[in-house]
Motif scaffolding. Sequence first.
Motif, PDB file in Angstrom:
ATOM      1  N   HIS A  38      -8.052  91.829  38.711  1.00  0.00           N
ATOM      2  CA  HIS A  38      -9.546  91.242  38.541  1.00  0.00           C
ATOM      3  C   HIS A  38     -10.469  92.452  38.328  1.00  0.00           C
ATOM      4  O   HIS A  38     -11.143  92.493  37.258  1.00  0.00           O
ATOM      5  N   HIS A  39     -10.133  93.676  38.780  1.00  0.00           N
ATOM      6  CA  HIS A  39     -11.256  94.830  38.894  1.00  0.00           C
ATOM      7  C   HIS A  39     -10.925  95.309  37.318  1.00  0.00           C
ATOM      8  O   HIS A  39     -11.992  95.600  36.884  1.00  0.00           O
ATOM      9  N   ASP A 102     -14.483 104.718  39.921  1.00  0.00           N
ATOM     10  CA  ASP A 102     -15.052 103.248  39.185  1.00  0.00           C
ATOM     11  C   ASP A 102     -16.040 103.743  38.068  1.00  0.00           C
ATOM     12  O   ASP A 102     -17.239 103.651  38.157  1.00  0.00           O
ATOM     13  N   VAL A 103     -15.312 103.865  37.009  1.00  0.00           N
ATOM     14  CA  VAL A 103     -16.292 104.186  35.737  1.00  0.00           C
ATOM     15  C   VAL A 103     -16.152 102.861  34.832  1.00  0.00           C
ATOM     16  O   VAL A 103     -15.284 102.762  34.050  1.00  0.00           O
ATOM     17  N   HIS A 104     -17.026 102.057  35.249  1.00  0.00           N
ATOM     18  CA  HIS A 104     -17.457 100.893  34.297  1.00  0.00           C
ATOM     19  C   HIS A 104     -16.070 100.083  34.408  1.00  0.00           C
ATOM     20  O   HIS A 104     -15.549  99.290  33.272  1.00  0.00           O
ATOM     21  N   THR A 172      -7.745  88.912  48.748  1.00  0.00           N
ATOM     22  CA  THR A 172      -7.661  89.065  47.253  1.00  0.00           C
ATOM     23  C   THR A 172      -8.767  89.459  46.363  1.00  0.00           C
ATOM     24  O   THR A 172      -8.862  90.068  45.227  1.00  0.00           O
ATOM     25  N   THR A 173      -9.916  89.251  47.255  1.00  0.00           N
ATOM     26  CA  THR A 173     -11.293  89.609  46.437  1.00  0.00           C
ATOM     27  C   THR A 173     -11.604  91.020  46.794  1.00  0.00           C
ATOM     28  O   THR A 173     -12.688  91.643  46.134  1.00  0.00           O
ATOM     29  N   SER A 174     -10.934  91.824  47.748  1.00  0.00           N
ATOM     30  CA  SER A 174     -11.281  93.031  48.174  1.00  0.00           C
ATOM     31  C   SER A 174     -10.681  94.131  47.353  1.00  0.00           C
ATOM     32  O   SER A 174      -9.647  94.353  47.062  1.00  0.00           O
ATOM     33  N   ASN A 175     -11.525  95.324  46.565  1.00  0.00           N
ATOM     34  CA  ASN A 175     -10.763  96.228  46.024  1.00  0.00           C
ATOM     35  C   ASN A 175      -9.951  97.138  46.979  1.00  0.00           C
ATOM     36  O   ASN A 175      -8.959  97.931  46.425  1.00  0.00           O
TER      37      ASN A 175
END
Length: 518
Positions: A38-39, A102-104, A172-175
Amino acid sequence: MSSRNLFVAATIACMTGALFGYSVGFIGGILVLPSFLHHFHLDLLPAQDVASAQSKIVSSWLAGCVIGVPLSVPVCSKYGRKLCIIFSASLYIVGALMQLLDVHNLLSVFQLGRLLNGIGTGAGTLVSPLYIAETSPADQRGALMSGYQVAIQIFALVGFWGAFTCNSIFDTTSNLQWQVPVLIQLLPGAILFFGSLLVLPESPRWLISEGNTEAASKALAWLRMSDENSNEISAEIARIQKTVDANTRLSTSGQQKSFFQQILSPPLRKRMLVGAGIMIFQNLVGLNALNYFSPIIFMSAGFISVSASLFLTGVFGLVKVITALLFMFVFIRVRGNRFWLLFGSALMGVCMFVLAFCIEQMPTPDPDQASTLNAHGVISVLMVYIFAFAFGVSLGPISWNVCAEIFPSHINTKACAVTTCIQWLSQILIASVTPPLIAFIGWGTYVVYGTCCVLAFFWCALFVPETRGVAIGPDMDRAFGDSPKDDTIPEVAEIEDVDETTSLIAKRRRRSSVAHVV
Protein backbone atom coordinates in the motif's frame (compact mmCIF):
# COMPACT_ATOMS: atom_id res chain seq x y z
CA MET A 1 48.79 -17.37 24.05
CA SER A 2 45.14 -16.49 24.65
CA SER A 3 42.77 -16.37 21.70
CA ARG A 4 40.22 -13.96 23.18
CA ASN A 5 41.18 -10.93 21.09
CA LEU A 6 41.45 -13.04 17.96
CA PHE A 7 37.91 -14.32 18.53
CA VAL A 8 36.67 -10.75 19.10
CA ALA A 9 38.28 -9.58 15.86
CA ALA A 10 36.92 -12.57 13.91
CA THR A 11 33.43 -12.01 15.35
CA ILE A 12 33.42 -8.37 14.27
CA ALA A 13 34.70 -9.30 10.79
CA CYS A 14 32.04 -12.01 10.51
CA MET A 15 29.34 -9.38 10.91
CA THR A 16 29.62 -8.78 7.15
CA GLY A 17 28.04 -12.25 6.95
CA ALA A 18 25.23 -10.88 9.13
CA LEU A 19 24.63 -8.15 6.53
CA PHE A 20 24.42 -10.86 3.89
CA GLY A 21 22.16 -13.16 5.90
CA TYR A 22 19.68 -10.57 7.14
CA SER A 23 19.29 -8.97 3.71
CA VAL A 24 18.39 -12.35 2.25
CA GLY A 25 16.18 -13.35 5.18
CA PHE A 26 13.88 -10.37 5.59
CA ILE A 27 13.24 -9.10 2.06
CA GLY A 28 10.98 -11.94 0.93
CA GLY A 29 8.74 -11.36 3.94
CA ILE A 30 8.24 -7.60 3.58
CA LEU A 31 7.63 -7.73 -0.18
CA VAL A 32 4.26 -9.38 0.44
CA LEU A 33 3.22 -7.32 3.48
CA PRO A 34 -0.01 -5.36 2.84
CA SER A 35 1.45 -2.21 4.40
CA PHE A 36 4.48 -2.31 2.07
CA LEU A 37 2.33 -2.86 -1.01
CA HIS A 38 0.00 0.00 0.00
CA HIS A 39 2.79 2.46 0.91
CA PHE A 40 4.42 2.14 -2.50
CA HIS A 41 1.04 1.93 -4.33
CA LEU A 42 1.77 -1.58 -5.53
CA ASP A 43 -1.65 -2.76 -4.39
CA LEU A 44 -3.17 -0.70 -7.23
CA LEU A 45 -1.13 -2.44 -9.93
CA PRO A 46 -1.90 -5.63 -11.88
CA ALA A 47 -0.36 -8.80 -10.47
CA GLN A 48 2.20 -8.96 -13.29
CA ASP A 49 3.43 -5.41 -12.55
CA VAL A 50 3.64 -6.17 -8.84
CA ALA A 51 5.77 -9.24 -9.54
CA SER A 52 8.00 -7.15 -11.82
CA ALA A 53 8.49 -4.49 -9.12
CA GLN A 54 9.30 -7.14 -6.50
CA SER A 55 11.79 -8.76 -8.85
CA LYS A 56 13.55 -5.40 -9.40
CA ILE A 57 13.89 -4.91 -5.64
CA VAL A 58 15.55 -8.30 -5.24
CA SER A 59 17.71 -7.98 -8.36
CA SER A 60 18.89 -4.45 -7.42
CA TRP A 61 20.43 -5.88 -4.24
CA LEU A 62 22.07 -8.77 -6.11
CA ALA A 63 23.41 -6.34 -8.72
CA GLY A 64 24.84 -4.22 -5.90
CA CYS A 65 26.58 -7.27 -4.45
CA VAL A 66 28.26 -8.00 -7.78
CA ILE A 67 29.31 -4.34 -8.14
CA GLY A 68 30.58 -4.18 -4.55
CA VAL A 69 33.22 -6.88 -5.00
CA PRO A 70 35.40 -5.22 -7.71
CA LEU A 71 34.64 -1.77 -6.27
CA SER A 72 36.20 -2.80 -2.96
CA VAL A 73 39.39 -4.27 -4.47
CA PRO A 74 41.35 -0.97 -4.65
CA VAL A 75 40.12 -0.01 -1.17
CA CYS A 76 41.17 -3.37 0.24
CA SER A 77 44.57 -3.36 -1.51
CA LYS A 78 45.58 0.28 -1.12
CA TYR A 79 43.96 1.37 2.14
CA GLY A 80 43.82 -1.90 4.07
CA ARG A 81 41.41 -4.57 5.22
CA LYS A 82 40.12 -2.57 8.18
CA LEU A 83 39.15 0.47 6.13
CA CYS A 84 37.49 -1.78 3.54
CA ILE A 85 35.33 -3.35 6.27
CA ILE A 86 34.38 0.18 7.45
CA PHE A 87 33.61 1.05 3.80
CA SER A 88 31.36 -2.02 3.58
CA ALA A 89 29.48 -1.15 6.79
CA SER A 90 29.07 2.51 5.79
CA LEU A 91 27.47 1.72 2.44
CA TYR A 92 25.21 -0.85 4.05
CA ILE A 93 23.99 1.62 6.69
CA VAL A 94 23.42 4.42 4.15
CA GLY A 95 21.47 1.98 1.97
CA ALA A 96 19.33 0.87 4.94
CA LEU A 97 18.54 4.51 5.86
CA MET A 98 17.56 5.27 2.26
CA GLN A 99 15.05 2.43 2.37
CA LEU A 100 13.35 4.23 5.27
CA LEU A 101 13.18 7.61 3.53
CA ASP A 102 9.67 8.74 2.62
CA VAL A 103 10.23 10.64 -0.63
CA HIS A 104 6.74 10.85 -2.10
CA ASN A 105 6.41 7.09 -1.61
CA LEU A 106 8.82 6.50 -4.50
CA LEU A 107 9.83 2.88 -4.90
CA SER A 108 12.91 3.99 -6.86
CA VAL A 109 14.40 5.50 -3.68
CA PHE A 110 13.87 2.19 -1.88
CA GLN A 111 15.51 0.34 -4.79
CA LEU A 112 18.49 2.71 -4.76
CA GLY A 113 18.87 2.00 -1.04
CA ARG A 114 18.84 -1.73 -1.79
CA LEU A 115 21.52 -1.20 -4.45
CA LEU A 116 23.83 0.62 -1.99
CA ASN A 117 22.98 -1.99 0.61
CA GLY A 118 24.09 -4.69 -1.82
CA ILE A 119 27.32 -2.89 -2.71
CA GLY A 120 28.22 -2.84 0.99
CA THR A 121 27.35 -6.51 1.33
CA GLY A 122 29.39 -7.47 -1.74
CA ALA A 123 32.41 -5.58 -0.42
CA GLY A 124 32.05 -7.40 2.90
CA THR A 125 31.96 -10.83 1.28
CA LEU A 126 35.36 -10.08 -0.24
CA VAL A 127 37.24 -8.49 2.64
CA SER A 128 36.05 -10.38 5.73
CA PRO A 129 37.18 -13.89 4.73
CA LEU A 130 40.50 -12.34 3.64
CA TYR A 131 40.92 -10.55 6.97
CA ILE A 132 40.13 -13.65 9.04
CA ALA A 133 42.43 -15.85 6.94
CA GLU A 134 45.31 -13.37 7.28
CA THR A 135 44.98 -12.87 11.04
CA SER A 136 44.34 -16.47 12.13
CA PRO A 137 46.89 -19.19 12.96
CA ALA A 138 46.63 -22.19 10.65
CA ASP A 139 45.21 -24.46 13.38
CA GLN A 140 42.38 -22.02 14.19
CA ARG A 141 41.69 -20.55 10.76
CA GLY A 142 39.04 -23.04 9.67
CA ALA A 143 36.94 -22.69 12.81
CA LEU A 144 37.15 -18.90 12.84
CA MET A 145 36.27 -18.58 9.17
CA SER A 146 33.31 -20.90 9.71
CA GLY A 147 31.91 -18.16 11.92
CA TYR A 148 31.16 -16.29 8.70
CA GLN A 149 28.63 -18.97 7.70
CA VAL A 150 27.23 -18.98 11.24
CA ALA A 151 26.59 -15.24 11.01
CA ILE A 152 24.89 -15.63 7.63
CA GLN A 153 22.52 -18.32 8.88
CA ILE A 154 21.71 -16.71 12.25
CA PHE A 155 20.78 -13.38 10.72
CA ALA A 156 18.92 -15.00 7.83
CA LEU A 157 16.81 -16.67 10.50
CA VAL A 158 16.40 -13.36 12.34
CA GLY A 159 15.32 -11.75 9.06
CA PHE A 160 12.71 -14.41 8.35
CA TRP A 161 11.17 -14.43 11.81
CA GLY A 162 11.44 -10.63 12.09
CA ALA A 163 9.25 -10.13 9.03
CA PHE A 164 6.93 -12.92 10.19
CA THR A 165 6.56 -11.39 13.67
CA CYS A 166 5.96 -7.85 12.38
CA ASN A 167 3.23 -9.22 10.15
CA SER A 168 1.59 -10.69 13.25
CA ILE A 169 1.88 -7.81 15.74
CA PHE A 170 1.38 -4.70 13.57
CA ASP A 171 -1.80 -3.68 11.85
CA THR A 172 -1.83 -3.98 8.06
CA THR A 173 -2.44 -0.23 7.81
CA SER A 174 0.67 0.66 9.86
CA ASN A 175 3.94 1.42 8.06
CA LEU A 176 5.75 0.00 11.08
CA GLN A 177 4.79 -3.42 9.76
CA TRP A 178 7.43 -3.12 7.00
CA GLN A 179 9.64 -0.37 8.44
CA VAL A 180 10.69 -2.28 11.58
CA PRO A 181 12.27 -5.19 9.61
CA VAL A 182 14.06 -2.62 7.45
CA LEU A 183 15.20 -0.72 10.57
CA ILE A 184 16.70 -3.89 12.10
CA GLN A 185 19.28 -3.82 9.29
CA LEU A 186 20.98 -1.00 11.18
CA LEU A 187 21.82 -3.32 14.10
CA PRO A 188 24.39 -5.57 12.37
CA GLY A 189 25.55 -2.60 10.30
CA ALA A 190 26.23 -0.51 13.42
CA ILE A 191 28.00 -3.39 15.20
CA LEU A 192 30.26 -3.87 12.16
CA PHE A 193 30.94 -0.13 11.72
CA PHE A 194 31.75 0.77 15.31
CA GLY A 195 33.45 -2.55 16.04
CA SER A 196 35.75 -2.08 13.04
CA LEU A 197 36.39 1.58 13.80
CA LEU A 198 37.08 1.22 17.52
CA VAL A 199 38.30 -2.36 18.09
CA LEU A 200 39.52 -4.08 14.95
CA PRO A 201 43.28 -3.93 14.27
CA GLU A 202 44.61 -3.86 10.74
CA SER A 203 45.81 -7.12 9.18
CA PRO A 204 49.49 -7.60 10.15
CA ARG A 205 50.19 -9.16 6.75
CA TRP A 206 48.87 -6.05 4.95
CA LEU A 207 50.81 -3.72 7.27
CA ILE A 208 54.06 -5.55 6.53
CA SER A 209 53.36 -5.36 2.80
CA GLU A 210 53.14 -1.60 3.29
CA GLY A 211 56.49 -1.53 5.12
CA ASN A 212 55.01 -0.85 8.57
CA THR A 213 56.63 -3.64 10.58
CA GLU A 214 56.24 -1.88 13.93
CA ALA A 215 52.46 -1.45 13.50
CA ALA A 216 52.24 -5.05 12.30
CA SER A 217 53.96 -6.27 15.46
CA LYS A 218 51.57 -4.29 17.65
CA ALA A 219 48.52 -5.57 15.74
CA LEU A 220 49.72 -9.17 15.90
CA ALA A 221 50.58 -8.85 19.60
CA TRP A 222 47.04 -7.61 20.29
CA LEU A 223 45.51 -10.47 18.28
CA ARG A 224 47.67 -13.08 20.04
CA MET A 225 47.45 -11.31 23.44
CA SER A 226 51.22 -11.43 23.77
CA ASP A 227 54.17 -9.05 24.20
CA GLU A 228 55.16 -7.63 20.82
CA ASN A 229 58.82 -8.28 21.71
CA SER A 230 58.23 -11.94 22.51
CA ASN A 231 59.91 -14.69 20.50
CA GLU A 232 56.56 -16.00 19.25
CA ILE A 233 55.48 -12.66 17.81
CA SER A 234 58.93 -11.97 16.33
CA ALA A 235 59.01 -15.40 14.69
CA GLU A 236 55.55 -14.98 13.15
CA ILE A 237 56.41 -11.48 11.93
CA ALA A 238 59.61 -12.91 10.45
CA ARG A 239 57.69 -15.54 8.50
CA ILE A 240 55.30 -12.95 7.11
CA GLN A 241 58.18 -10.58 6.35
CA LYS A 242 60.04 -13.22 4.36
CA THR A 243 56.98 -13.85 2.19
CA VAL A 244 56.48 -10.12 1.60
CA ASP A 245 60.18 -9.66 0.79
CA ALA A 246 59.94 -12.44 -1.80
CA ASN A 247 56.98 -10.65 -3.39
CA THR A 248 58.91 -7.38 -3.41
CA ARG A 249 61.97 -8.95 -5.04
CA LEU A 250 59.79 -10.48 -7.72
CA SER A 251 58.10 -7.14 -8.40
CA THR A 252 61.30 -5.07 -8.55
CA SER A 253 63.17 -7.61 -10.68
CA GLY A 254 60.89 -6.82 -13.61
CA GLN A 255 59.54 -10.38 -13.74
CA GLN A 256 56.13 -9.50 -12.33
CA LYS A 257 53.42 -10.55 -14.77
CA SER A 258 49.93 -9.15 -15.01
CA PHE A 259 47.29 -10.64 -12.75
CA PHE A 260 45.62 -12.58 -15.55
CA GLN A 261 48.96 -13.90 -16.83
CA GLN A 262 49.74 -15.19 -13.35
CA ILE A 263 46.34 -16.64 -12.57
CA LEU A 264 46.27 -18.48 -15.91
CA SER A 265 49.79 -19.88 -15.48
CA PRO A 266 49.92 -23.65 -14.71
CA PRO A 267 50.75 -23.35 -10.96
CA LEU A 268 47.94 -20.90 -10.18
CA ARG A 269 45.42 -22.09 -12.76
CA LYS A 270 44.59 -25.07 -10.54
CA ARG A 271 43.94 -22.78 -7.58
CA MET A 272 41.59 -20.59 -9.61
CA LEU A 273 39.85 -23.72 -10.90
CA VAL A 274 39.35 -24.87 -7.32
CA GLY A 275 38.16 -21.46 -6.11
CA ALA A 276 35.80 -20.80 -9.02
CA GLY A 277 34.47 -24.34 -9.09
CA ILE A 278 33.73 -24.53 -5.40
CA MET A 279 31.77 -21.26 -5.56
CA ILE A 280 29.80 -22.40 -8.61
CA PHE A 281 28.89 -25.74 -7.03
CA GLN A 282 27.90 -23.98 -3.80
CA ASN A 283 24.96 -22.61 -5.80
CA LEU A 284 24.42 -25.43 -8.32
CA VAL A 285 23.64 -28.06 -5.67
CA GLY A 286 20.26 -26.39 -5.15
CA LEU A 287 20.12 -24.85 -1.67
CA ASN A 288 18.55 -21.69 -3.09
CA ALA A 289 15.85 -23.80 -4.72
CA LEU A 290 14.94 -25.02 -1.23
CA ASN A 291 15.35 -21.54 0.28
CA TYR A 292 12.91 -20.04 -2.20
CA PHE A 293 10.47 -22.91 -2.53
CA SER A 294 10.53 -24.76 0.81
CA PRO A 295 7.05 -23.41 1.74
CA ILE A 296 5.67 -24.84 -1.52
CA ILE A 297 7.40 -28.17 -0.87
CA PHE A 298 5.95 -28.34 2.65
CA MET A 299 2.45 -27.53 1.38
CA SER A 300 2.82 -30.19 -1.31
CA ALA A 301 3.87 -32.61 1.42
CA GLY A 302 0.46 -32.23 3.04
CA PHE A 303 0.96 -29.26 5.39
CA ILE A 304 -1.81 -27.28 3.74
CA SER A 305 -2.14 -24.33 6.14
CA VAL A 306 0.08 -21.33 5.51
CA SER A 307 1.03 -21.11 9.19
CA ALA A 308 2.19 -24.74 9.28
CA SER A 309 4.18 -24.29 6.07
CA LEU A 310 5.85 -21.10 7.34
CA PHE A 311 6.60 -22.76 10.68
CA LEU A 312 8.37 -25.65 8.94
CA THR A 313 10.26 -23.11 6.83
CA GLY A 314 11.39 -21.42 10.04
CA VAL A 315 12.58 -24.79 11.36
CA PHE A 316 14.50 -25.20 8.08
CA GLY A 317 16.35 -21.98 8.92
CA LEU A 318 16.94 -23.16 12.47
CA VAL A 319 18.49 -26.41 11.20
CA LYS A 320 20.92 -24.35 9.09
CA VAL A 321 21.93 -22.26 12.11
CA ILE A 322 22.48 -25.28 14.38
CA THR A 323 24.47 -27.06 11.68
CA ALA A 324 26.68 -24.00 11.11
CA LEU A 325 27.43 -23.84 14.85
CA LEU A 326 28.14 -27.58 15.03
CA PHE A 327 30.50 -27.33 12.08
CA MET A 328 32.36 -24.40 13.62
CA PHE A 329 32.83 -25.97 17.04
CA VAL A 330 32.72 -29.73 16.41
CA PHE A 331 32.84 -31.11 12.88
CA ILE A 332 35.75 -29.06 11.54
CA ARG A 333 37.90 -30.42 14.38
CA VAL A 334 36.97 -34.03 13.61
CA ARG A 335 37.84 -34.39 9.92
CA GLY A 336 39.43 -32.30 7.13
CA ASN A 337 37.79 -30.15 4.48
CA ARG A 338 37.97 -32.82 1.77
CA PHE A 339 36.11 -35.35 3.89
CA TRP A 340 33.25 -32.94 4.60
CA LEU A 341 33.06 -31.78 0.97
CA LEU A 342 32.75 -35.38 -0.25
CA PHE A 343 30.40 -36.43 2.55
CA GLY A 344 28.18 -33.39 2.11
CA SER A 345 28.01 -33.60 -1.69
CA ALA A 346 27.07 -37.29 -1.57
CA LEU A 347 24.41 -36.79 1.10
CA MET A 348 22.94 -33.77 -0.70
CA GLY A 349 22.69 -35.80 -3.89
CA VAL A 350 20.82 -38.58 -2.10
CA CYS A 351 18.44 -36.04 -0.55
CA MET A 352 17.67 -34.40 -3.90
CA PHE A 353 16.96 -37.70 -5.67
CA VAL A 354 14.75 -38.96 -2.83
CA LEU A 355 12.97 -35.58 -2.73
CA ALA A 356 12.30 -35.76 -6.48
CA PHE A 357 10.87 -39.29 -6.12
CA CYS A 358 8.65 -38.37 -3.19
CA ILE A 359 7.27 -35.22 -4.81
CA GLU A 360 6.51 -37.16 -7.98
CA GLN A 361 4.63 -39.78 -5.93
CA MET A 362 2.67 -37.37 -3.75
CA PRO A 363 -1.02 -36.82 -4.52
CA THR A 364 -2.27 -33.34 -5.36
CA PRO A 365 -3.07 -31.51 -2.10
CA ASP A 366 -6.75 -30.98 -1.34
CA PRO A 367 -7.28 -27.35 -0.24
CA ASP A 368 -10.51 -28.34 1.53
CA GLN A 369 -8.59 -30.49 4.00
CA ALA A 370 -6.46 -29.10 6.82
CA SER A 371 -3.91 -31.84 6.36
CA THR A 372 -3.26 -34.56 3.81
CA LEU A 373 -0.14 -36.00 5.40
CA ASN A 374 1.35 -39.13 3.89
CA ALA A 375 4.62 -41.03 4.08
CA HIS A 376 6.06 -39.39 0.98
CA GLY A 377 5.26 -35.97 2.40
CA VAL A 378 6.96 -36.65 5.73
CA ILE A 379 10.04 -38.06 3.95
CA SER A 380 10.16 -34.93 1.76
CA VAL A 381 10.30 -32.69 4.82
CA LEU A 382 13.06 -34.84 6.31
CA MET A 383 15.03 -34.66 3.05
CA VAL A 384 14.89 -30.86 3.10
CA TYR A 385 16.25 -30.81 6.66
CA ILE A 386 18.95 -33.41 5.99
CA PHE A 387 19.99 -31.49 2.88
CA ALA A 388 20.35 -28.33 5.01
CA PHE A 389 22.58 -30.27 7.41
CA ALA A 390 24.73 -31.69 4.58
CA PHE A 391 25.17 -28.26 3.00
CA GLY A 392 26.01 -26.70 6.35
CA VAL A 393 28.94 -29.07 6.95
CA SER A 394 30.35 -28.92 3.42
CA LEU A 395 29.98 -26.41 0.61
CA GLY A 396 28.26 -23.82 2.78
CA PRO A 397 31.19 -22.81 5.02
CA ILE A 398 34.12 -24.52 3.28
CA SER A 399 33.68 -22.64 -0.02
CA TRP A 400 34.38 -19.29 1.66
CA ASN A 401 37.21 -20.78 3.74
CA VAL A 402 39.07 -22.33 0.83
CA CYS A 403 38.89 -19.30 -1.47
CA ALA A 404 40.28 -16.99 1.20
CA GLU A 405 43.32 -19.14 1.99
CA ILE A 406 44.59 -20.83 -1.17
CA PHE A 407 46.02 -17.93 -3.20
CA PRO A 408 49.50 -16.38 -2.74
CA SER A 409 49.36 -13.10 -0.84
CA HIS A 410 50.52 -10.90 -3.73
CA ILE A 411 47.38 -11.72 -5.76
CA ASN A 412 45.06 -12.83 -2.97
CA THR A 413 42.75 -9.79 -3.04
CA LYS A 414 42.20 -9.86 -6.80
CA ALA A 415 41.88 -13.65 -6.93
CA CYS A 416 39.30 -13.63 -4.15
CA ALA A 417 37.45 -10.84 -5.95
CA VAL A 418 37.16 -13.14 -8.98
CA THR A 419 35.86 -16.12 -6.97
CA THR A 420 33.46 -13.92 -4.96
CA CYS A 421 32.04 -12.36 -8.15
CA ILE A 422 31.58 -15.88 -9.52
CA GLN A 423 29.67 -16.76 -6.36
CA TRP A 424 27.27 -13.84 -6.76
CA LEU A 425 26.81 -14.39 -10.50
CA SER A 426 26.06 -18.08 -9.85
CA GLN A 427 23.53 -17.07 -7.24
CA ILE A 428 21.81 -14.74 -9.71
CA LEU A 429 21.77 -17.51 -12.31
CA ILE A 430 20.19 -20.05 -9.96
CA ALA A 431 17.62 -17.51 -8.73
CA SER A 432 16.68 -16.89 -12.38
CA VAL A 433 16.46 -20.47 -13.64
CA THR A 434 14.80 -22.14 -10.64
CA PRO A 435 11.26 -20.69 -11.12
CA PRO A 436 11.01 -21.77 -14.79
CA LEU A 437 12.48 -25.17 -13.93
CA ILE A 438 9.82 -25.67 -11.26
CA ALA A 439 7.13 -24.50 -13.67
CA PHE A 440 8.15 -26.66 -16.63
CA ILE A 441 9.62 -29.88 -15.19
CA GLY A 442 8.32 -29.86 -11.60
CA TRP A 443 9.89 -32.67 -9.58
CA GLY A 444 12.51 -33.06 -12.32
CA THR A 445 14.08 -29.85 -10.99
CA TYR A 446 15.40 -31.81 -8.02
CA VAL A 447 16.82 -34.48 -10.32
CA VAL A 448 18.78 -31.69 -12.04
CA TYR A 449 20.13 -30.43 -8.72
CA GLY A 450 20.83 -33.98 -7.56
CA THR A 451 22.93 -34.51 -10.67
CA CYS A 452 24.84 -31.31 -9.84
CA CYS A 453 25.53 -32.74 -6.38
CA VAL A 454 27.03 -35.84 -8.00
CA LEU A 455 29.20 -33.67 -10.23
CA ALA A 456 30.28 -31.66 -7.16
CA PHE A 457 31.33 -34.89 -5.44
CA PHE A 458 33.60 -36.00 -8.30
CA TRP A 459 34.94 -32.49 -8.85
CA CYS A 460 35.94 -32.16 -5.18
CA ALA A 461 37.47 -35.64 -5.23
CA LEU A 462 39.59 -34.84 -8.29
CA PHE A 463 40.64 -31.23 -7.77
CA VAL A 464 40.33 -30.00 -4.18
CA PRO A 465 43.35 -30.74 -1.93
CA GLU A 466 43.22 -30.80 1.86
CA THR A 467 43.68 -27.27 3.24
CA ARG A 468 42.61 -27.63 6.87
CA GLY A 469 45.45 -26.59 9.17
CA VAL A 470 47.75 -25.76 6.23
CA ALA A 471 49.66 -22.51 6.78
CA ILE A 472 49.27 -19.77 4.18
CA GLY A 473 52.48 -19.58 2.17
CA PRO A 474 54.96 -22.41 1.41
CA ASP A 475 52.81 -25.11 3.06
CA MET A 476 49.80 -24.14 0.92
CA ASP A 477 52.02 -24.17 -2.16
CA ARG A 478 53.04 -27.75 -1.39
CA ALA A 479 49.39 -28.73 -0.83
CA PHE A 480 48.79 -27.80 -4.47
CA GLY A 481 51.95 -29.55 -5.63
CA ASP A 482 53.75 -26.35 -6.66
CA SER A 483 57.49 -26.55 -7.28
CA PRO A 484 59.71 -24.32 -5.13
CA LYS A 485 61.54 -23.34 -8.32
CA ASP A 486 58.45 -21.80 -9.91
CA ASP A 487 58.98 -18.04 -9.98
CA THR A 488 55.30 -17.28 -10.40
CA ILE A 489 54.71 -18.14 -6.76
CA PRO A 490 57.03 -16.20 -4.50
CA GLU A 491 55.87 -17.94 -1.34
CA VAL A 492 57.28 -21.36 -2.12
CA ALA A 493 60.62 -20.82 -0.40
CA GLU A 494 60.98 -22.54 2.91
CA ILE A 495 61.34 -20.35 5.98
CA GLU A 496 64.96 -20.91 6.93
CA ASP A 497 67.19 -19.22 9.46
CA VAL A 498 64.21 -17.92 11.44
CA ASP A 499 66.45 -16.78 14.27
CA GLU A 500 68.47 -14.65 11.85
CA THR A 501 65.33 -13.16 10.32
CA THR A 502 63.82 -12.57 13.76
CA SER A 503 66.96 -10.72 14.75
CA LEU A 504 66.68 -8.59 11.62
CA ILE A 505 63.06 -7.76 12.43
CA ALA A 506 64.06 -6.77 15.96
CA LYS A 507 66.80 -4.50 14.62
CA ARG A 508 64.34 -2.86 12.23
CA ARG A 509 61.96 -2.34 15.13
CA ARG A 510 64.67 -0.73 17.26
CA ARG A 511 65.75 1.58 14.43
CA SER A 512 62.13 2.56 13.85
CA SER A 513 61.68 3.36 17.56
CA VAL A 514 64.83 5.49 17.64
CA ALA A 515 63.75 7.40 14.56
CA HIS A 516 60.35 7.98 16.14
CA VAL A 517 61.93 9.41 19.32
CA VAL A 518 64.24 11.70 17.35
